[in-house]
Design a protein around this motif. Structure first.
Motif: not given
Length: 465
Positions: A269-274, A279-282, A310-312
């Motif tokens: 789910s969008l907004g969940r911290r991982f 940490l930035q992933i593209f 974005q930012d984890g």
């Protein structure tokens, strides 16, 4: 390049115009391709071929149902269109939801920076494979088997849709794979190297040191002790980082994995911290010069760069037009097909973790006993679980790289591993060796990249304690 008939774009446009009213969406993708394939095993060339093909596919969507037909004879195109439309109308019983994209009228060629492989005689490519094979065998008498694989392909794609898109796109891709297996009694070790390019044939030449290192690693590993299986803090190099972000996280970001799986959709789910705040992933095809780069995907969606974390925190996912439409999000330009035999599905392009701020040497600080792993031999994923085999590894003792070990496998849960990232290195490397497989479409060119990472609580398999 295989020749297409004159006025082929007019022919495809006329056919789409004739049939467009029968469905909600209609697309014809025509492809002309040529390439070479060479396989050397031991000291024998087992495959040596060049090929040319022309073919295409028709995709039709009606009330949410898809029809698909492929063809390699233009004379049968009308029949294939009618088959695809009939299939779509037969299965469609809901609503067609395709995220909107611009109507494209464009012709584009991914530029080469050096020699086109089509200008190189097949005999020269064969000689290059034999040269690398001799290097692999020459490292040691303990090298039992070697293999060298060469492949190049040039593709020209024309896409015409019922929404008015008329797109032509061309590119060239090259890849070489090297492997050496060394044996000492019952002990067997393998070293591998892979490289690829969408830039120049010269990128495949002059790789003697890289090829030799694959065989040398296999031979050297014969005398190394197996790692003691345990849970360790590990430091991985950028190549393993690229493999991890692609295999363990990237596939979970492909929206066709989630929109039909409520449990995974909830997890992703969008907004969940991982992961940690740095940490930035593209993923994106827009960065130029990589093996997953292009101008438009196989649905005509313009290439983009999508930030996944974005930012984890999870902030994005990869889409086709259908997955974006069903989830109410924007198409990201990630609908790709290996060739005309297959429909486009959601695929990664170039996937990377952004470099961090920790000097690489500082990643080892404070690790009393851990593992430093570099390169890769192979791996597998099953949902959110992964296992990767490192190409070479060393123990870390008291913050320093210590003795080398072998048989290092790294296993874990992708989400937990992201959360356990303790530091992100300030280095970065693009690995252009990727050939991704999904949905029966194996070998799709992709790029992977990232910095070195320090990760805690990684299960390292080897010899049992």
């Amino acid at each position: 390049m295989a020749n297409l008939p004159a006025h082929i774009k007019d022919l495809l446009s006329d056919l789409v115009a004739r049939y467009r009213a029968q469905v909600d969406y209609l697309a014809i993708r025509l492809e002309a391709a040529e390439g070479a394939d060479i396989l050397l095993r031991g000291n024998k060339i087992e495959t040596l071929s060049e090929g040319i093909s022309i073919g295409g596919q028709v995709r039709a969507c009606h009330k949410g149902g898809w029809g698909f037909a492929s063809f390699n004879q233009l004379a049968t195109l009308t029949e294939r269109i009618e088959e695809a439309i009939s299939a779509a109308r037969l299965v469609g019983d809901e609503e067609t939801l395709l995220a909107p994209i611009p109507t494209i009228q464009d012709t584009c060629i991914l530029p080469l920076t050096g020699t086109d492989p089509r200008q190189i005689p097949l005999a020269d490519k064969k000689a290059l494979c034999q040269h690398y094979g001799e290097i692999l065998r020459s490292v040691s008498s303990k090298v039992a088997t070697v293999s060298v694989r060469y492949g190049d392909s040039a593709q020209r794609m024309i896409l015409v849709t019922s929404e008015g898109t008329l797109l032509e796109q061309s590119w060239v891709d090259m890849e070489m794979r090297f492997a050496a297996t060394a044996r000492n009694g019952e002990t067997v070790q393998t070293g591998r190297e892979t490289t690829g390019s969408r830039k120049a044939y010269e990128d495949l030449v002059g790789l003697d040191a890289q090829v030799r290192s694959a065989a040398q690693r296999a031979v050297d590993s014969l005398a190394l002790p197996p790692v003691k299986g345990n849970t360790y803090t590990v430091v991985i190099d950028p190549i393993l980082t690229g493999l991890f972000v692609h295999e363990a996280f990237g596939h979970l970001s492909e929206a066709d994995m989630t929109y039909e799986n409520p449990d995974l959709l909830e997890v992703m789910s969008l907004g969940r911290r991982f992961g940690p705040e740095d940490l930035q992933i593209f993923d994106g095809a827009a960065p130029v010069g990589h093996r997953g780069s292009y101008y438009y995907d196989d649905e005509g969606t313009p290439a983009s760069t999508t930030q996944l974390i974005q930012d984890g925190v999870l902030v994005g996912r990869l889409h086709s037009r259908e997955t974006a439409g069903k989830l109410g999000e924007e198409a990201t330009g990630n609908a790709r097909c290996l060739n005309y035999h297959y429909p486009p599905i959601v695929r990664m392009t170039n996937t990377w973790i952004e470099r961090g701020n920790t000097p690489v040497q500082d990643l080892f600080d404070g690790i009393q006993e851990g593992v430093y792993a570099r390169n890769w031999l192979g791996g597998m994923t099953n949902g959110e679980m992964f296992t990767f085999a490192a190409g070479e590894a060393w123990m870390i003792r008291n913050g320093e790289i210590a003795e080398p070990v072998r048989d290092v496998t790294l296993s874990g849960n992708a989400f937990k591993t992201l959360a356990d990232i303790e530091a992100i290195g300030d280095d970065f490397f693009w690995d252009e060796s990727g050939g991704c497989g999904k949905g029966g479409q194996s070998g799709l060119p992709v790029g992977c990249g990232g910095p070195s990472l320090r990760i805690s609580n990684v299960i390292v398999g080897g010899e049992a304690i």
